[in-house]
Design a protein around this motif. Structure first.
Motif, PDB file in Angstrom:
ATOM      1  N   PRO A   1       0.774  -1.429  -0.061  1.00 28.38           N
ATOM      2  CA  PRO A   1      -0.017  -0.144   0.124  1.00 28.38           C
ATOM      3  C   PRO A   1       0.851   1.025  -0.079  1.00 28.38           C
ATOM      4  N   TRP A   2       1.245   1.818   0.750  1.00 29.09           N
ATOM      5  CA  TRP A   2       3.037   2.461   0.515  1.00 29.09           C
ATOM      6  C   TRP A   2       3.546   2.828  -1.071  1.00 29.09           C
ATOM      7  N   LEU A   3       3.597   1.450  -1.218  1.00 26.97           N
ATOM      8  CA  LEU A   3       4.365   2.395  -2.528  1.00 26.97           C
ATOM      9  C   LEU A   3       2.883   2.292  -3.635  1.00 26.97           C
ATOM     10  N   GLY A   4       2.019   2.314  -3.753  1.00 30.80           N
ATOM     11  CA  GLY A   4       0.962   2.249  -4.058  1.00 30.80           C
ATOM     12  C   GLY A   4       1.231   3.270  -3.923  1.00 30.80           C
ATOM     13  N   LEU A   5       0.767   4.142  -3.165  1.00 27.35           N
ATOM     14  CA  LEU A   5       0.446   5.954  -2.101  1.00 27.35           C
ATOM     15  C   LEU A   5       1.542   6.464  -2.842  1.00 27.35           C
ATOM     16  N   ALA A   6       2.482   5.878  -3.077  1.00 24.63           N
ATOM     17  CA  ALA A   6       4.042   6.720  -3.749  1.00 24.63           C
ATOM     18  C   ALA A   6       3.581   6.586  -5.095  1.00 24.63           C
ATOM     19  N   PHE A   7       3.299   5.906  -5.558  1.00 24.10           N
ATOM     20  CA  PHE A   7       3.213   6.189  -7.066  1.00 24.10           C
ATOM     21  C   PHE A   7       1.738   6.490  -7.200  1.00 24.10           C
ATOM     22  N   LEU A   8       1.030   7.459  -6.783  1.00 20.53           N
ATOM     23  CA  LEU A   8      -0.409   8.002  -6.857  1.00 20.53           C
ATOM     24  C   LEU A   8       0.385   9.653  -6.058  1.00 20.53           C
ATOM     25  N   VAL A   9       0.962   9.866  -5.289  1.00 13.60           N
ATOM     26  CA  VAL A   9       1.709  10.465  -4.893  1.00 13.60           C
ATOM     27  C   VAL A   9       2.154  11.842  -6.456  1.00 13.60           C
ATOM     28  N   LEU A  10       3.049  10.404  -7.294  1.00 14.75           N
ATOM     29  CA  LEU A  10       4.019  10.815  -8.163  1.00 14.75           C
ATOM     30  C   LEU A  10       2.836  10.692  -9.359  1.00 14.75           C
ATOM     31  N   ALA A  11       1.936  10.639  -9.481  1.00 15.39           N
ATOM     32  CA  ALA A  11       0.673  10.673 -10.688  1.00 15.39           C
ATOM     33  C   ALA A  11       0.465  11.783 -10.580  1.00 15.39           C
ATOM     34  N   GLY A  12      -0.002  12.878  -9.330  1.00 14.08           N
ATOM     35  CA  GLY A  12      -0.525  13.450  -8.521  1.00 14.08           C
ATOM     36  C   GLY A  12      -0.029  14.626  -9.261  1.00 14.08           C
ATOM     37  N   ALA A  13       1.145  14.850  -8.915  1.00 16.20           N
ATOM     38  CA  ALA A  13       2.064  15.848  -9.751  1.00 16.20           C
ATOM     39  C   ALA A  13       2.299  16.296 -10.872  1.00 16.20           C
ATOM     40  N   ALA A  14       2.318  14.455 -11.983  1.00 15.47           N
ATOM     41  CA  ALA A  14       2.680  14.703 -13.026  1.00 15.47           C
ATOM     42  C   ALA A  14       1.532  15.586 -13.678  1.00 15.47           C
ATOM     43  N   ASP A  15       0.033  15.268 -13.589  1.00 20.37           N
ATOM     44  CA  ASP A  15      -0.926  15.630 -13.516  1.00 20.37           C
ATOM     45  C   ASP A  15      -1.134  17.087 -13.127  1.00 20.37           C
ATOM     46  N   THR A  16      -0.560  17.428 -12.317  1.00 18.89           N
ATOM     47  CA  THR A  16      -0.680  18.992 -11.956  1.00 18.89           C
ATOM     48  C   THR A  16       0.340  20.040 -13.153  1.00 18.89           C
ATOM     49  N   VAL A  17       1.967  19.340 -13.555  1.00 21.21           N
ATOM     50  CA  VAL A  17       2.676  19.699 -14.167  1.00 21.21           C
ATOM     51  C   VAL A  17       2.888  19.812 -15.249  1.00 21.21           C
ATOM     52  N   SER A  18       1.351  18.525 -15.893  1.00 20.60           N
ATOM     53  CA  SER A  18       0.989  18.446 -17.125  1.00 20.60           C
ATOM     54  C   SER A  18      -0.582  20.109 -17.627  1.00 20.60           C
ATOM     55  N   VAL A  19      -0.903  19.780 -16.722  1.00 18.27           N
ATOM     56  CA  VAL A  19      -2.424  21.153 -16.135  1.00 18.27           C
ATOM     57  C   VAL A  19      -1.940  22.743 -16.833  1.00 18.27           C
ATOM     58  N   VAL A  20      -0.744  22.717 -15.787  1.00 18.78           N
ATOM     59  CA  VAL A  20      -0.449  24.237 -16.094  1.00 18.78           C
ATOM     60  C   VAL A  20       0.603  24.383 -17.931  1.00 18.78           C
ATOM     61  N   SER A  21       1.029  22.973 -17.866  1.00 19.90           N
ATOM     62  CA  SER A  21       2.236  23.527 -19.191  1.00 19.90           C
ATOM     63  C   SER A  21       0.913  23.319 -20.391  1.00 19.90           C
ATOM     64  N   ARG A  22       0.202  22.929 -20.321  1.00 22.30           N
ATOM     65  CA  ARG A  22      -0.851  22.595 -21.006  1.00 22.30           C
ATOM     66  C   ARG A  22      -1.795  23.499 -21.186  1.00 22.30           C
ATOM     67  N   GLY A  23      -1.703  24.665 -20.002  1.00 19.55           N
ATOM     68  CA  GLY A  23      -2.322  25.337 -20.405  1.00 19.55           C
ATOM     69  C   GLY A  23      -1.667  27.082 -20.542  1.00 19.55           C
ATOM     70  N   VAL A  24      -0.422  27.139 -20.155  1.00 20.49           N
ATOM     71  CA  VAL A  24       0.748  27.610 -21.506  1.00 20.49           C
ATOM     72  C   VAL A  24       0.686  28.104 -22.288  1.00 20.49           C
ATOM     73  N   ILE A  25       0.616  26.556 -22.939  1.00 20.64           N
ATOM     74  CA  ILE A  25      -0.008  26.751 -25.016  1.00 20.64           C
ATOM     75  C   ILE A  25      -0.948  26.953 -24.959  1.00 20.64           C
ATOM     76  N   VAL A  26      -1.494  26.440 -24.188  1.00 18.61           N
ATOM     77  CA  VAL A  26      -3.709  26.734 -25.063  1.00 18.61           C
ATOM     78  C   VAL A  26      -3.370  28.436 -25.043  1.00 18.61           C
ATOM     79  N   GLN A  27      -2.813  29.113 -23.691  1.00 13.74           N
ATOM     80  CA  GLN A  27      -2.940  30.395 -23.928  1.00 13.74           C
ATOM     81  C   GLN A  27      -2.237  30.893 -24.900  1.00 13.74           C
ATOM     82  N   LEU A  28      -1.379  31.041 -24.775  1.00 11.65           N
ATOM     83  CA  LEU A  28       0.061  31.493 -25.588  1.00 11.65           C
ATOM     84  C   LEU A  28      -0.345  31.206 -27.379  1.00 11.65           C
ATOM     85  N   ALA A  29      -0.730  30.066 -27.707  1.00 12.70           N
ATOM     86  CA  ALA A  29      -1.103  29.428 -29.043  1.00 12.70           C
ATOM     87  C   ALA A  29      -2.846  30.126 -29.620  1.00 12.70           C
ATOM     88  N   THR A  30      -3.290  30.722 -28.461  1.00 13.05           N
ATOM     89  CA  THR A  30      -4.404  30.795 -29.047  1.00 13.05           C
ATOM     90  C   THR A  30      -4.140  32.648 -29.318  1.00 13.05           C
TER      91      THR A  30
END
Length: 410
Positions: A312-341
């Motif tokens: 379970p602890w290893l599984g939670l660590a992977f979910l923490v990593l997934a949540g961090a990756a999601d935030t990085v992707s969301v912010v970067s995508r927002g920059v792309i969409v705003q600047l390209a539109t």
């Protein structure tokens, strides 16, 4: 010095008083929105004792955004976006006041509660695209990523702490108290936007009605950068969304312990907050396309690894990593969409982003549930994560302009 540059960049809050007021108002309103979400679920469950009705709450919130979103985006592109946003926030506030009145006095049919939720969501369909257009007008391009990261950390904080605050307030003041606090926070959001300068779209005004919607869709299909950014979001959510599988994985692997189940959701939020807290490490990078694609691939890999993790602890660590990756992707995508539109299309493109963000996770959770019912929970997680990675690789190969997209400082 390296640690300092990796931390959340608060330059937009210092440099732009207008952005600072807007951010504070929207942050507090985000907490109020989470309180209303919990209060509606609690009230509907108390009134009906039915999961069908509690599920209908999500439907009442999602349908107006999906159905009216692109039309709302055309409205946003027609006039002063500041004025349109203030009208929409006022509508949301009135709905919260009406919810508070019925919450205090009771005896309201459950259908009427859901109608109020749906009407409030219709105003969200307008306020969302309008507010997405503000940051590029208030901040220089070099600060846009930092501004979007600040928006993301306020969203993550509201998601993590808002429900807990709602639980305390429900015990003390009931559902009416939660709705009333939400109405007050909408007033603060109104104040935050009231001092903004006029925000009329730059460029040619959109054609009326369906023609304006068609122009927005044509841009999404025609522009490879914006199209690739939204497809990346769809790949991550539709193919790999894990939330609906958490109860099954918890029962199969971790003894159906409710504490473990709660930690699954918290782990993703914690990862998001950590990524936001150290967002300077990626918001200062001048190639947001590469960052977005890499983070979306890490999201898929982390969820596939969670599907394989027996501890379970290893599984939670992977979910923490997934949540961090999601935030990085969301912010970067927002920059792309705003600047390209182009500014004249930001309302319609923002509406499309909002629709994708609303519908993608729901479709993804449904896909995961169907696959799990035919195979198993781990198989659904692993296959979804690998499909997500494959889709991201396909986008990177077929849309080189997304990979190469750079800010003005590149």
């Amino acid at each position: 010095m390296a640690m300092k540059t990796a931390l959340l960049d608060v330059t937009p809050l210092r440099a732009s008083p207008a952005f600072r007021r807007l951010w504070i108002g929207r942050t507090l309103s985000g907490f109020g929105g989470q309180m209303t979400l919990v209060a509606v679920m609690f009230q509907v469950w108390r009134m009906t004792g039915s999961t069908v009705w509690t599920g209908a709450v999500g439907l009442a919130q999602a349908l107006p955004i999906v159905v009216f979103g692109l039309f709302a985006g055309t409205v946003v592109d027609h006039g002063d976006r500041r004025r349109i946003y203030l009208i929409a926030v006022t509508g949301q506030c009135v709905c919260s006041i009406l919810l508070a009145v019925q919450g205090f006095f009771g005896h309201t049919p459950v259908a009427a509660v859901l109608v109020l939720v749906a009407v409030q969501s219709s105003f969200v369909a307008v306020s969302g695209p309008a507010s997405r257009s503000f940051a590029p007008r208030l901040l220089p391009p070099a600060q846009l990523a930092a501004g979007l990261a600040l928006n993301q950390i306020s969203f993550q904080a509201a998601m993590l702490l808002g429900p807990a605050l709602a639980g305390l307030l429900l015990a003390w003041a009931g559902v009416g108290g939660c709705y009333l606090v939400d109405a007050i926070t909408f007033g603060l959001a109104f104040y935050g936007a009231f001092g903004l300068p006029p925000m009329r779209p730059e460029g040619e005004a959109p054609r009326p009605g369906l023609l304006g919607v068609a122009d927005g869709l044509a841009f999404l299909l025609r522009d490879p950068v914006v199209r690739g950014a939204l497809l990346t979001d769809l790949a991550a959510t539709v193919l790999a969304m894990p939330i609906s599988l958490f109860p099954l994985i918890n029962a199969q692997r971790f003894g159906d312990n409710p504490r473990t189940l709660g930690l699954f959701l918290s782990a993703i939020a914690v990862g998001g907050l950590l990524a936001s807290a150290f967002s300077g490490a990626f918001t200062r990078f001048s190639r947001p396309g590469l960052v977005m694609l890499g983070a979306a691939a890490v999201w898929g890999v982390a969820l596939a690894a969670f599907g394989l993790a027996a501890d379970p602890w290893l599984g939670l660590a992977f979910l923490v990593l997934a949540g961090a990756a999601d935030t990085v992707s969301v912010v970067s995508r927002g920059v792309i969409v705003q600047l390209a539109t182009p500014d004249a299309l930001r309302g319609r493109v923002g509406a499309a982003e909002q629709i994708v963000g609303q519908a993608g996770p729901d479709v993804g959770n449904m896909r995961a549930g169907l696959v799990a019912s035919a195979t198993s929970g781990p198989a659904a997680l692993v296959s979804g994560g690998l499909l997500c990675v494959a889709a991201i690789v396909a986008i990177a190969v077929t849309a080189p302009r997304v990979r190469r997209f750079a800010t003005a400082e590149a």
